[in-house]
Scaffold this active site. Structure first.
Site, PDB file in Angstrom:
ATOM      1  N   GLY A  15       0.870  -0.951   0.175  1.00  0.00           N
ATOM      2  CA  GLY A  15      -0.162  -0.085  -0.172  1.00  0.00           C
ATOM      3  C   GLY A  15       0.682   1.309   0.026  1.00  0.00           C
ATOM      4  O   GLY A  15       1.821   1.302   0.723  1.00  0.00           O
ATOM      5  N   ARG A  76       0.986  -5.198  -4.891  1.00  0.00           N
ATOM      6  CA  ARG A  76       1.346  -6.233  -4.056  1.00  0.00           C
ATOM      7  C   ARG A  76       1.347  -7.397  -5.049  1.00  0.00           C
ATOM      8  O   ARG A  76       0.537  -8.004  -5.751  1.00  0.00           O
ATOM      9  CB  ARG A  76       0.158  -6.510  -3.324  1.00  0.00           C
ATOM     10  N   GLY A 106       5.937  -1.936   3.411  1.00  0.00           N
ATOM     11  CA  GLY A 106       5.351  -2.714   4.755  1.00  0.00           C
ATOM     12  C   GLY A 106       6.132  -4.043   4.926  1.00  0.00           C
ATOM     13  O   GLY A 106       6.978  -4.628   4.498  1.00  0.00           O
ATOM     14  N   ASP A 107       5.373  -4.835   6.004  1.00  0.00           N
ATOM     15  CA  ASP A 107       6.050  -5.819   6.362  1.00  0.00           C
ATOM     16  C   ASP A 107       6.001  -7.074   5.299  1.00  0.00           C
ATOM     17  O   ASP A 107       7.008  -7.764   5.217  1.00  0.00           O
ATOM     18  CB  ASP A 107       5.226  -6.406   7.623  1.00  0.00           C
ATOM     19  N   THR A 130       4.597   2.561   5.526  1.00  0.00           N
ATOM     20  CA  THR A 130       3.229   2.110   5.705  1.00  0.00           C
ATOM     21  C   THR A 130       2.287   3.096   6.550  1.00  0.00           C
ATOM     22  O   THR A 130       3.009   3.605   7.484  1.00  0.00           O
ATOM     23  CB  THR A 130       3.032   0.562   6.189  1.00  0.00           C
ATOM     24  N   ASP A 132       0.079   2.133   8.489  1.00  0.00           N
ATOM     25  CA  ASP A 132      -0.106   1.375   9.463  1.00  0.00           C
ATOM     26  C   ASP A 132       0.649   1.258  10.793  1.00  0.00           C
ATOM     27  O   ASP A 132       0.146   0.960  11.968  1.00  0.00           O
ATOM     28  CB  ASP A 132      -0.399   0.000   9.182  1.00  0.00           C
ATOM     29  N   ASP A 134       2.843  -0.824  11.792  1.00  0.00           N
ATOM     30  CA  ASP A 134       2.712  -1.977  12.543  1.00  0.00           C
ATOM     31  C   ASP A 134       4.047  -3.093  12.468  1.00  0.00           C
ATOM     32  O   ASP A 134       4.088  -4.025  12.633  1.00  0.00           O
ATOM     33  CB  ASP A 134       1.538  -2.852  11.849  1.00  0.00           C
ATOM     34  N   MET A 174      -8.582   2.883   8.532  1.00  0.00           N
ATOM     35  CA  MET A 174      -7.917   1.784   8.329  1.00  0.00           C
ATOM     36  C   MET A 174      -7.125   1.092   9.116  1.00  0.00           C
ATOM     37  O   MET A 174      -6.621   1.664  10.202  1.00  0.00           O
ATOM     38  CB  MET A 174      -6.961   2.458   6.998  1.00  0.00           C
ATOM     39  N   ARG A 176      -5.933  -3.176   8.537  1.00  0.00           N
ATOM     40  CA  ARG A 176      -6.395  -4.221   8.532  1.00  0.00           C
ATOM     41  C   ARG A 176      -5.827  -5.313   9.747  1.00  0.00           C
ATOM     42  O   ARG A 176      -6.734  -6.194  10.338  1.00  0.00           O
ATOM     43  CB  ARG A 176      -6.017  -5.005   7.311  1.00  0.00           C
ATOM     44  N   ALA A 191     -12.682  10.032  21.447  1.00  0.00           N
ATOM     45  CA  ALA A 191     -13.538   8.836  21.182  1.00  0.00           C
ATOM     46  C   ALA A 191     -13.901   8.103  22.583  1.00  0.00           C
ATOM     47  O   ALA A 191     -13.117   7.774  23.516  1.00  0.00           O
ATOM     48  CB  ALA A 191     -12.763   7.623  20.173  1.00  0.00           C
ATOM     49  N   GLU A 192     -15.246   7.681  22.649  1.00  0.00           N
ATOM     50  CA  GLU A 192     -15.588   6.905  24.105  1.00  0.00           C
ATOM     51  C   GLU A 192     -15.045   5.633  23.898  1.00  0.00           C
ATOM     52  O   GLU A 192     -14.627   4.967  24.890  1.00  0.00           O
ATOM     53  CB  GLU A 192     -17.061   6.680  24.033  1.00  0.00           C
ATOM     54  N   GLU A 227     -10.444  -1.168  10.660  1.00  0.00           N
ATOM     55  CA  GLU A 227     -11.113  -2.294   9.804  1.00  0.00           C
ATOM     56  C   GLU A 227     -10.969  -3.609  10.162  1.00  0.00           C
ATOM     57  O   GLU A 227     -11.851  -4.270   9.873  1.00  0.00           O
ATOM     58  CB  GLU A 227     -10.723  -1.577   8.381  1.00  0.00           C
ATOM     59  N   ARG A 260      -4.761   7.436   2.696  1.00  0.00           N
ATOM     60  CA  ARG A 260      -3.461   7.207   2.243  1.00  0.00           C
ATOM     61  C   ARG A 260      -3.127   8.249   1.340  1.00  0.00           C
ATOM     62  O   ARG A 260      -1.854   7.969   1.104  1.00  0.00           O
ATOM     63  CB  ARG A 260      -3.786   5.605   1.434  1.00  0.00           C
TER      64      ARG A 260
HETATM   65  O1  F6P Z   1      -1.144   0.183   3.466  1.00  0.00           O
HETATM   66  C1  F6P Z   1      -2.070  -0.416   4.628  1.00  0.00           C
HETATM   67  C2  F6P Z   1      -3.360  -0.392   4.240  1.00  0.00           C
HETATM   68  O2  F6P Z   1      -3.913   0.823   3.915  1.00  0.00           O
HETATM   69  C3  F6P Z   1      -4.180  -1.064   5.448  1.00  0.00           C
HETATM   70  O3  F6P Z   1      -4.427  -0.152   6.241  1.00  0.00           O
HETATM   71  C4  F6P Z   1      -5.454  -1.388   4.662  1.00  0.00           C
HETATM   72  O4  F6P Z   1      -6.182  -2.401   5.467  1.00  0.00           O
HETATM   73  C5  F6P Z   1      -4.965  -2.020   3.360  1.00  0.00           C
HETATM   74  O5  F6P Z   1      -3.837  -1.358   3.050  1.00  0.00           O
HETATM   75  C6  F6P Z   1      -6.179  -1.753   2.202  1.00  0.00           C
HETATM   76  O6  F6P Z   1      -5.533  -2.262   0.960  1.00  0.00           O
HETATM   77  P1  F6P Z   1      -6.089  -1.865  -0.489  1.00  0.00           P
HETATM   78  O7  F6P Z   1      -5.581  -0.519  -1.007  1.00  0.00           O
HETATM   79  O8  F6P Z   1      -5.211  -2.907  -1.264  1.00  0.00           O
HETATM   80  O9  F6P Z   1      -7.298  -2.279  -0.547  1.00  0.00           O
END
Ligand code: F6P
Length: 327
Positions: A15, A76, A106-107, A130, A132, A134, A174, A176, A191-192, A227, A260
């Protein structure tokens, strides 16, 4: 003794994230500064497999530091995870004389780099690109700061209309497999509840907290859901709340890919520049098959093998903060 690196390739993979262009610029210009030839590889590993490789000059990266997306494009690539795909990729790199690679992603992208560098004699350096955040071994990833600020700006706007109507909003951000965007954007917009993949969602606790707030006549409530939250995302959370609390006026907003895009923040431009510069230095100095992060504001290097095994952990203290501050 490692061979001296003379021609390096740079690619963006997975991504896209705001700041990838700043990282490409830093790799190209640092490489040229050290008399290396620098090649841009298009569409991530797909371009490596298909041979979409072009020499870059200093001017190839002019006027891109402020732009979101990636001028090299990204993908990807499943083919790269097959032996045949990697063999083709290696052949194309050899054809161009490329003897070092910088992978911004990313990873998943690091996993590809790790497999490739174990099989072939082309050293790889990974940069964490990324939204994320992560990846273990770095306090920040390129793009996270911009993405989270985009989410905050959007949630602040939703708050205005939410407040005007005394509504409950469930907002999906976002992530995943990662809850960092949800945690940061949720905490900074009050946020609560924040629901994330790393922690089990206790929907009863969410309903009880809302019921308690209803008793106190608190009618405006904000729930931020990543998400990838195990419960099934914002729609499912909203459905259950509506079913159990018919008096609540519930709305859902999925922020999606808006997170993004956009111009990278100053912070992302700076870390991308520092990391891109460090990646080239690593290749020159023979620090190969590593990942470049920033920990405690210092460059931090860990072997790719380790980087792909570790995940950023989210401590329980984060959830405690959310709970205390939302009462
Ligand atoms: O790059 C990470 C990310 O944005 C995640 O947060 C998200 O779940 C995923 O990519 C979405 O990917 P795509 O653009 O392929 O739907």
């Amino acid at each position: 003794m490692d061979k001296k690196v003379t021609k390096i390739g740079v690619l963006t993979s997975g991504g896209d994230s705001p700041g990838m262009n700043a990282a490409i610029r830093a790799v190209v210009r640092t490489g040229i500064y050290y008399d290396l030839e620098v090649y841009g590889i298009k569409r991530g590993y797909s371009g490596m497999v298909d041979g979409e490789i072009k020499k870059m000059e200093s001017k190839s990266v002019a006027n891109i530091i402020q732009r979101g997306g990636t001028i090299l494009k990204t993908s990807r690539c499943q083919e790269f995870f097959e032996k045949e795909g990697r063999e083709k990729a290696y052949g194309h790199l050899k054809d161009h004389g490329i003897d070092g690679l910088v992978i911004i992603g990313g990873d998943g992208s690091f996993r590809g780099a790790q497999i490739f560098s174990n099989e072939y004699d082309i050293p790889c350096v990974g940069l964490p690109g990324t939204i994320d955040k992560d990846i273990a071994g770095t306090d920040f990833t390129i793009g996270f700061d911009t993405a989270v600020n985009t989410a905050v700006e959007a949630i602040d706007k939703i708050r205005d209309t939410m407040d005007a109507h005394d509504r409950l909003f469930v907002i999906e951000v976002m992530g995943r497999d990662s809850g960092y965007i949800a945690l940061h954007s949720g905490i900074s917009t009050g946020a609560e509840n924040i629901l994330i993949p790393e922690k089990r969602t206790d929907i009863e606790a969410v309903i009880n907290a809302l019921a308690e707030k209803e008793r106190r006549q608190k009618l405006v409530n904000l729930i931020v859901v990543a998400e990838g939250d195990g419960f099934g995302g914002a729609d499912e959370v909203a459905r259950i709340i509506k079913e159990r609390m018919p008096s609540q006026d519930v709305r859902v907003c999925v922020l999606g890919h808006i997170q993004r895009g956009g111009a990278p923040s100053c912070f992302d431009r700076v870390i991308a520049s520092r990391m891109g510069y460090a990646a080239v230095e690593c290749l020159i100095e023979g620090r190969h098959n590593i990942f470049v992060g920033i920990l405690n504001n210092r460059m931090h290097f860990i072997p790719l093998n380790e980087a792909v095994k570790k995940k950023q952990k989210i401590s329980d203290e984060w959830m405690k903060i959310v709970k205390i501050l939302s009462t």
